[in-house]
Design an enzyme around this catalytic site. Structure first.
Site, PDB file in Angstrom:
ATOM      1  N   MET A  17      -9.841  46.579 -34.678  1.00  0.00           N
ATOM      2  CA  MET A  17      -9.247  46.191 -35.960  1.00  0.00           C
ATOM      3  C   MET A  17      -9.189  47.420 -36.881  1.00  0.00           C
ATOM      4  SD  MET A  17     -10.273  42.271 -36.628  1.00  0.00           S
ATOM      5  CE  MET A  17     -11.932  42.512 -37.233  1.00  0.00           C
ATOM      6  N   HIS A  24     -16.268  52.732 -31.638  1.00  0.00           N
ATOM      7  CA  HIS A  24     -14.939  52.547 -31.031  1.00  0.00           C
ATOM      8  C   HIS A  24     -14.611  53.708 -30.088  1.00  0.00           C
ATOM      9  CE1 HIS A  24     -14.311  50.327 -34.965  1.00  0.00           C
ATOM     10  NE2 HIS A  24     -13.969  49.403 -34.073  1.00  0.00           N
ATOM     11  N   GLN A  48      -9.019  35.354 -37.159  1.00  0.00           N
ATOM     12  CA  GLN A  48     -10.454  35.348 -36.840  1.00  0.00           C
ATOM     13  C   GLN A  48     -11.339  35.487 -38.085  1.00  0.00           C
ATOM     14  OE1 GLN A  48     -10.076  39.080 -34.339  1.00  0.00           O
ATOM     15  NE2 GLN A  48     -12.117  39.458 -35.127  1.00  0.00           N
ATOM     16  N   LYS A 136     -22.330  45.429 -29.573  1.00  0.00           N
ATOM     17  CA  LYS A 136     -22.759  44.924 -30.884  1.00  0.00           C
ATOM     18  C   LYS A 136     -22.254  43.495 -31.095  1.00  0.00           C
ATOM     19  CE  LYS A 136     -21.059  46.134 -34.873  1.00  0.00           C
ATOM     20  NZ  LYS A 136     -20.783  44.776 -35.410  1.00  0.00           N
ATOM     21  N   ASP A 137     -21.025  43.226 -30.600  1.00  0.00           N
ATOM     22  CA  ASP A 137     -20.475  41.870 -30.706  1.00  0.00           C
ATOM     23  C   ASP A 137     -20.713  41.147 -29.381  1.00  0.00           C
ATOM     24  OD1 ASP A 137     -19.185  42.032 -33.391  1.00  0.00           O
ATOM     25  OD2 ASP A 137     -18.151  43.694 -32.423  1.00  0.00           O
ATOM     26  N   GLN A 140     -19.133  37.783 -28.748  1.00  0.00           N
ATOM     27  CA  GLN A 140     -17.688  37.966 -28.536  1.00  0.00           C
ATOM     28  C   GLN A 140     -17.418  38.336 -27.072  1.00  0.00           C
ATOM     29  OE1 GLN A 140     -14.752  39.922 -31.256  1.00  0.00           O
ATOM     30  NE2 GLN A 140     -15.162  41.725 -30.036  1.00  0.00           N
ATOM     31  N   SER A 173     -17.606  48.911 -38.716  1.00  0.00           N
ATOM     32  CA  SER A 173     -16.612  49.240 -39.746  1.00  0.00           C
ATOM     33  C   SER A 173     -17.076  48.738 -41.104  1.00  0.00           C
ATOM     34  CB  SER A 173     -15.275  48.591 -39.394  1.00  0.00           C
ATOM     35  OG  SER A 173     -14.881  49.003 -38.110  1.00  0.00           O
ATOM     36  N   ARG A 174     -17.843  47.654 -41.080  1.00  0.00           N
ATOM     37  CA  ARG A 174     -18.292  47.076 -42.356  1.00  0.00           C
ATOM     38  C   ARG A 174     -19.324  47.948 -43.055  1.00  0.00           C
ATOM     39  NH1 ARG A 174     -16.822  41.460 -42.587  1.00  0.00           N
ATOM     40  NH2 ARG A 174     -15.902  40.820 -40.614  1.00  0.00           N
TER      41      ARG A 174
HETATM   42  O1  PAF Z   1     -14.149  43.302 -32.104  1.00  0.00           O
HETATM   43  C1  PAF Z   1     -13.088  43.392 -32.777  1.00  0.00           C
HETATM   44  O2  PAF Z   1     -12.796  44.391 -33.438  1.00  0.00           O
HETATM   45  C2  PAF Z   1     -12.119  42.230 -32.802  1.00  0.00           C
HETATM   46  O3  PAF Z   1     -12.795  41.020 -32.780  1.00  0.00           O
HETATM   47  C3  PAF Z   1     -11.075  42.293 -31.675  1.00  0.00           C
HETATM   48  C4  PAF Z   1     -11.721  42.194 -30.306  1.00  0.00           C
HETATM   49  C5  PAF Z   1     -10.290  43.598 -31.784  1.00  0.00           C
HETATM   50  C6  PAF Z   1     -10.083  41.131 -31.794  1.00  0.00           C
HETATM   51  O4  PAF Z   1      -9.407  41.170 -33.008  1.00  0.00           O
END
Ligand code: PAF
Length: 268
Positions: A17, A24, A48, A136-137, A140, A173-174
Site C-alpha cells: 500500500m 517492504h 480493507q 508482521k501481518d 493476513q 508504514s504507520r
Molecule cells: O499488507 C498490505 O500492505 C496490504 O494488506 C496488502 C496485502 C497490500 C493488500 O492491500
C-alpha cells in the site's frame, strides 16, 4: 496465458500500500532473488479500511516509493487508481469462517474481506508464480494462504520475517505517523512480546503472563492494548499453552496515541 509472452518467466509479486520501508524492500529482495521478474503494486485499498479516517490518514509517499523501487531494480510497478481496481462497488465478499473474526478480524470488521478481494484481483491481473507478504501481518498471511487454497490460485505464498528498528520496533508504514514521544514508547510492543516469549518458554502459564504483560502496558499512558494472544499460526485459533507440535506465535495489537500497531513473534 502468461502476460509477458515468449519463454515462461517466473514472476514474483509484492503487493503493497506504498509508504515503503525496509520491511517492504526485504520482500522485494526475496522476490528478486527467486524470480525473473518482480512486480510491485502500490494501492491503498479502500475496502480493507474499516474507518474513513484511517483510510484518509494512511501515509503516502509515491515519489520516494518509486525512487526506492527503481534503485532496487524492480521490473514493474503497478499503481492503479481506485476506479481501475473497483470500477463498480464489488458485490463479491470473501469470508473465512472464524479466521477473520478473531484478533485483527474482531477489531477491524471486514478488513480481511477487503484484503482478500484486492489480493485476488492482483493475483488475476499479475498471474504471479510467487507472492511475498511480511510476517508482521501474520494473520493476513494465514488468510491469504486460505484464499489460495480454497480458490486454487497457482501461487506460492512466501512469508518474509519482520524487519525491526535497532530497539526492536517492527517497521510499519504507520510508524511514520508516531510523534517522537509515541515512537519512544512504541517499542513496548516488542518488549512485551520478547518478555512473553521468554516467560512462556521458561514454563510460566500463559494466563499469568497475559495478566503481567497487560498490567505492564497499562502503566504506560500513551499505549492502549487491544489484544495479546498466543495463537496457532496455521489456523489462528487461540492457544492457552505451548504446544511444541504446532507452529505458534504471540500476537499483539495496541494503540500508541492514535496510531494502531501490530506485531508478533514466533515461538519456535
Ligand atoms: O499488507 C498490505 O500492505 C496490504 O494488506 C496488502 C496485502 C497490500 C493488500 O492491500
Amino acid at each position: 496465458m502468461r502476460p509477458f509472452g515468449g519463454a515462461k518467466k517466473r514472476i514474483g509479486l509484492v503487493p503493497t500500500m506504498g509508504a515503503l520501508h525496509d520491511g517492504h524492500m526485504a520482500l522485494v529482495r526475496n522476490s528478486k532473488a527467486q524470480n525473473d521478474l518482480t512486480v510491485v503494486t502500490i494501492f491503498v485499498n479502500p475496502t480493507q479500511f474499516n474507518t474513513t479516517e484511517d483510510l484518509n490518514n494512511y501515509p503516502k509517499s509515491l515519489d520516494d516509493d518509486l525512487a526506492l523501487l527503481g534503485s532496487a531494480g524492480v521490473d514493474i510497478v503497478f499503481v492503479p487508481e481506485v476506479e481501475e481496481m473497483y470500477p463498480h462497488s464489488a458485490k463479491v465478499s470473501i469470508h473465512f469462517s472464524g479466521l477473520d473474526e478473531i484478533l485483527e478480524g474482531k477489531y477491524r470488521p471486514g478488513h480481511f474481506s477487503g484484503v482478500a478481494l484486492i489480493v485476488a484481483k492482483l493475483f488475476h491481473l499479475v498471474l504471479p508464480d510467487t507472492a511475498y507478504f511480511g510476517q508482521k501481518d501474520l494473520q493476513q498471511v494465514s488468510v491469504i494462504k486460505q484464499l489460495v487454497a480454497d480458490l486454487h490460485f497457482d501461487v506460492e505464498i512466501i512469508t518474509v520475517p519482520s524487519v525491526r528498528e535497532k530497539d526492536g520496533l517492527a517497521l510499519s508504514s504507520r510508524n511514520r505517523r508516531l510523534s517522537a514521544s509515541e515512537r519512544a514508547e512504541a517499542v513496548i510492543l516488542y518488549q512485551i512480546l520478547a518478555f512473553a516469549k521468554t516467560e512462556l518458554l521458561d514454563g510460566a502459564s500463559w494466563f499469568d503472563i497475559k495478566v503481567k504483560a497487560t498490567s505492564i502496558i497499562s502503566q504506560n499512558n500513551l499505549v492502549r492494548i487491544e489484544y495479546l494472544e498466543l495463537v496457532n499460526c496455521q489456523d489462528f485459533t487461540l492457544a492457552s499453552e505451548v504446544d511444541s507440535e504446532i507452529p505458534q506465535a504471540i500476537c499483539v495489537a495496541a494503540y500508541v496515541g492514535e496510531i494502531r500497531l501490530i506485531d508478533n513473534v514466533l515461538l519456535t
